[in-house]
Design a protein around this motif. Sequence first.
Motif, PDB file in Angstrom:
ATOM      1  N   LEU A 107       0.822  -1.217   0.000  1.00  0.00           N
ATOM      2  CA  LEU A 107       0.000   0.000   0.000  1.00  0.00           C
ATOM      3  C   LEU A 107       0.854   1.264   0.000  1.00  0.00           C
ATOM      4  O   LEU A 107       0.553   2.231  -0.712  1.00  0.00           O
ATOM      5  CB  LEU A 107      -0.924   0.008   1.219  1.00  0.00           C
ATOM      6  N   TYR A 136      -8.743  -1.294  -1.157  1.00  0.00           N
ATOM      7  CA  TYR A 136      -7.578  -0.472  -0.832  1.00  0.00           C
ATOM      8  C   TYR A 136      -6.776  -0.068  -2.065  1.00  0.00           C
ATOM      9  O   TYR A 136      -6.082   0.951  -2.051  1.00  0.00           O
ATOM     10  CB  TYR A 136      -6.665  -1.207   0.155  1.00  0.00           C
ATOM     11  N   THR A 157      -4.270   3.826  -5.435  1.00  0.00           N
ATOM     12  CA  THR A 157      -4.990   3.644  -4.169  1.00  0.00           C
ATOM     13  C   THR A 157      -6.499   3.701  -4.389  1.00  0.00           C
ATOM     14  O   THR A 157      -6.995   4.399  -5.275  1.00  0.00           O
ATOM     15  CB  THR A 157      -4.589   4.724  -3.145  1.00  0.00           C
ATOM     16  N   LEU A 186      -9.015   3.066   1.206  1.00  0.00           N
ATOM     17  CA  LEU A 186      -7.816   3.640   1.815  1.00  0.00           C
ATOM     18  C   LEU A 186      -7.990   5.134   2.036  1.00  0.00           C
ATOM     19  O   LEU A 186      -7.606   5.671   3.076  1.00  0.00           O
ATOM     20  CB  LEU A 186      -6.592   3.376   0.940  1.00  0.00           C
TER      21      LEU A 186
END
Length: 252
Positions: A21, A59, A70, A74
């Motif tokens: 991430l 996410y 993203t 998120l």
Amino acid sequence: MALKHEPTAPYHSAQDALRVLETVARHTTGITDERIARHTDLDPERLTTLLRMLRREGYVEQIADGAYVTGDALTRLSSAEGHEQALRDKLQRTLDRLRDSVGAAVYLSRYVDGEVRVSQYADGPTTPVVNEWVDFRSCAHATAIGKSLLGQLDVNGRRDHLSRHKMARLTSRTITSDKLLLRRLESQPPSVPHLDLQEYAIGTVCAAVPITAGSTVGCLALSLPLQDAHRLRRAADALNRNAAPVLLSLAI
């Protein structure tokens, strides 16, 4: 209160997912899986599994050229405004999905200020929650949730809890010896689910797996009626394998 940090497989998965991430977030115009692999040193098979989970949880998203950016989930969790509600909503969706995949009522519990607290759960018509006939806070010795949470404390933390809560006999199977309970907690590997085989309530079996995030002690648990006890270990293993999304949400 000191904790016994023995990371489990879901913890490692959540940590790897956080690395992915962070890499995606740094590349606002998108990044391919090949470049993510180079940045994170994750092997392609492992990365593919993590990206699949991150896409399912919202996410990350794939754009037209196949690169990753993203996702909305998120963005919502990263926002200071409304974070708590966003986190609660995200956890509830994850618990609902876990309930459906393991075929049991699922619970998220934390150890907060020296007490057992069930913060959220997911049930349904065919997956009823346990009838809380005795307050969960006062019977950690008899529940899978309580034993999982106590198992993540050091021995002094366990003794402190038991000194404040009498180990009452709730069924003929309830452990009421603090020495026996402490010995079992000490010998339990962190990767093995804690079980409650009619120790809290006759007719119900439960299992719990740890989800320690930072300094917060927590666990995921499930309950089944006694007639489905043959499914308990398999369902508990599935719960453990799928705990990473919960840990990830708590870590963001």
